[in-house]
Design an enzyme around this catalytic site. Structure first.
Site, mmCIF file in Angstrom:
data_model
loop_
_atom_site.group_PDB
_atom_site.id
_atom_site.type_symbol
_atom_site.label_atom_id
_atom_site.label_comp_id
_atom_site.label_asym_id
_atom_site.label_seq_id
_atom_site.Cartn_x
_atom_site.Cartn_y
_atom_site.Cartn_z
ATOM 1 C CG ASN A 1 48.572 77.957 -29.797
ATOM 2 O OD1 ASN A 1 48.971 76.753 -30.025
ATOM 3 N ND2 ASN A 1 47.723 78.364 -29.023
ATOM 4 N N GLY B 1 39.543 73.195 -36.459
ATOM 5 C CA GLY B 1 40.948 72.517 -36.526
ATOM 6 C C GLY B 1 40.729 71.656 -35.276
ATOM 7 C CB CYS C 1 41.241 77.939 -25.325
ATOM 8 S SG CYS C 1 41.521 77.694 -26.914
ATOM 9 C CB SER D 1 41.591 75.966 -38.174
ATOM 10 O OG SER D 1 40.364 76.660 -38.131
ATOM 11 C CB ALA D 2 38.944 77.790 -43.154
ATOM 12 C CG HIS D 3 38.934 80.415 -37.694
ATOM 13 N ND1 HIS D 3 39.613 81.364 -36.506
ATOM 14 C CD2 HIS D 3 39.052 79.133 -37.189
ATOM 15 C CE1 HIS D 3 39.777 80.379 -35.623
ATOM 16 N NE2 HIS D 3 39.392 79.188 -35.826
HETATM 17 C C1 LIG Z 1 43.303 77.822 -33.289
HETATM 18 C C2 LIG Z 1 44.068 76.525 -33.012
HETATM 19 C C3 LIG Z 1 43.342 75.324 -33.216
HETATM 20 C C4 LIG Z 1 41.852 75.076 -33.078
HETATM 21 O O1 LIG Z 1 41.381 75.507 -34.301
HETATM 22 P P1 LIG Z 1 39.718 75.728 -34.189
HETATM 23 O O2 LIG Z 1 39.281 75.905 -35.802
HETATM 24 O O3 LIG Z 1 39.548 77.181 -33.842
HETATM 25 O O4 LIG Z 1 39.076 74.898 -33.717
HETATM 26 C C5 LIG Z 1 44.089 74.230 -32.909
HETATM 27 N N1 LIG Z 1 45.265 74.373 -33.107
HETATM 28 C C6 LIG Z 1 46.068 75.384 -33.186
HETATM 29 C C7 LIG Z 1 47.431 75.462 -33.048
HETATM 30 C C8 LIG Z 1 45.260 76.631 -33.090
HETATM 31 O O5 LIG Z 1 45.926 77.750 -33.176
#
Ligand SMILES: *Cc1c(COP(=O)(O)O)cnc(C)c1O
Length: 414
Positions: free
Chosen positions: A157, A75, A330, A205-207
């Site tokens: 988030n 992401g 983070c 983002s897949a995860h």
């Molecule tokens: C987790 C997240 C990201 C980053 O995604 P990654 O795949 O971990 O780099 C970016 N934006 C939001 C809102 C997120 O929750």
């Protein structure tokens, strides 16, 4: 050992078995599915087919066409590609240098915009209201002739607030400003059709929705001009690097299954979340709900426990078998109150006690019941160690500023 409870789905989610199963042949060399998708021979054709099949699934989930989907490593890369890519393209074409974003973006967007702001671009960080909402009128007013990009996240988030992306998108379109949304917290959870949202770029983002870690995608509407971050011929010159074939296959499966299950999942996870929320409000005094009470994603709730330190709470909850977070993964390890909570006007002493609970597909009613036994106990233990709490109990309270802009949770929960 008792089964641990995982309420940290906004940080990452477990890989779904269907995705793992689909990925396995691309990891196991015995299957012969290890070719480079760019190779001409049949080994390459086999993995190329898998990549393109996954692209179609992602495109379907977004209501996009396949040539508008670029695979990335995460992401963060998708966000950075959208923002720096548009900025550098505009710079080359001697367009303006003004970018609009919000004060509550994920760190990757925030830091990217701060970087550009310090390197010749001019960034407006729009404020949000007490619930975390960006006002579309503020976006309209912030647009200048030299505005080259608007980037506003779909859902936050930390607090889960859902931004009025479709409305902002209409404004962006009227003024012909490219519009990017970080939809990492919404894709797979709620509908994210790019035409309904009126976006030109969208990151996922897949995860975050039961796919593997280390793979993401960026939707780029046809005609949107941006430079790549990695230069080379892959992904139609938009992202160099040999494709992460197993990861992309997993993302494809996660996308396909999300299309089918999303509505039902959202309903059941919201019911669990609401039950957790109600239980916390009823069993613990001096709690605040951070964020918007209704305009939010179904799985997230964020509480401030007064007279408690969020980090300490997360550690003690973990000892008791409940995994949660203070907000952004983070930001953990820093004692600074989250930029999101500051932006919604939570006083620093209250923001310090913030804990995010984010549920998901594998969460159960039993998890919620157990969590509701653990949380009040941990909060009470932490408070018993707090001199401020002791003062309060003895009626010697140093008055805490009333947080007027706070959304205090209404009694009857919907
Ligand atoms: C987790 C997240 C990201 C980053 O995604 P990654 O795949 O971990 O780099 C970016 N934006 C939001 C809102 C997120 O929750």
């Amino acid at each position: 050992m008792k089964k641990r409870i995982y309420f940290d789905y906004n940080s990452t989610s477990p890989l779904r078995p269907e995705a793992m199963e689909a990925m396995m042949p691309y990891l196991d060399s015995a299957s012969g599915l290890y070719g480079n998708p760019s190779s001409v021979h049949s080994f390459g054709q086999d993995t190329r087919t898998a990549v393109e099949d996954a692209r179609l699934k992602v495109a379907k989930l977004l209501g996009a066409s396949t040539d508008e989907i670029v695979f990335t490593s995460c992401g963060s890369e998708s966000d950075t590609t959208a923002i720096k890519g548009v900025a550098f393209s505009a710079q080359e074409r001697k367009k303006g240098r003004h970018i609009i974003t919000s004060a509550i973006e994920h760190d990757t967007v925030l830091f990217c915009c701060e970087y550009l702001n310090q390197n010749g671009f001019d960034v407006t960080f729009l404020p949000v209201d007490g619930g975390g909402l960006v006002n579309p009128d503020d976006v309209r007013k912030a647009i200048r002739p030299e505005t080259i990009l608007i980037s506003i996240m779909h859902a936050n988030n930390e607090i889960g607030t859902l931004e009025p992306i479709a409305e902002i998108g209409k404004i962006a379109r009227e003024r012909e400003v490219p519009f990017h949304t970080d939809a990492v917290q919404t894709v797979g959870k709620i509908p994210t059709k790019v035409d309904d949202l009126h976006v030109d770029m969208l990151s996922l983002s897949a995860h975050k929705f039961y796919g593997p870690k280390g793979v993401g995608a960026l939707y780029i509407r046809k005609g949107t001009r941006l430079h790549p971050l990695f230069h080379g011929h892959h992904e139609k010159n938009r992202r160099a690097g040999t494709e992460n074939v197993p990861g992309i296959v997993g993302l494809g499966v996660a996308s396909e299954m999300a299309s089918v299950e999303m509505a039902q999942d959202a309903k059941s996870v919201a019911a669990l979340r609401d039950r957790l929320e109600k239980g916390i409000i009823e069993s613990i005094p001096h709690v605040h709900l951070n964020g918007h009470p209704t305009k939010r994603i179904p799985n997230t709730t964020n509480f401030s426990f007064e007279y408690v330190e969020g980090e300490g709470c997360v550690v003690l909850l973990d000892v008791e078998g409940l995994a949660v977070s203070t907000g952004s993964a983070c930001a953990s390890g820093t004692t600074k109150a989250s930029h999101v909570l500051r932006a919604i006007g939570v006083p620093p002493n209250v923001a310090q006690g913030a804990v995010r609970f984010s549920l998901g597909r594998l969460s159960t009613g039993n998890d919620v019941d157990r969590a509701l036994k653990i949380i009040p106990d941990v909060v009470a233990r932490l408070r018993s160690l707090s001199p401020l709490w002791a003062d309060k109990q003895a009626g010697r309270e140093t008055k805490i500023t009333p947080a007027e802009r706070f959304v205090k949770h209404p009694k009857g929960l919907s």
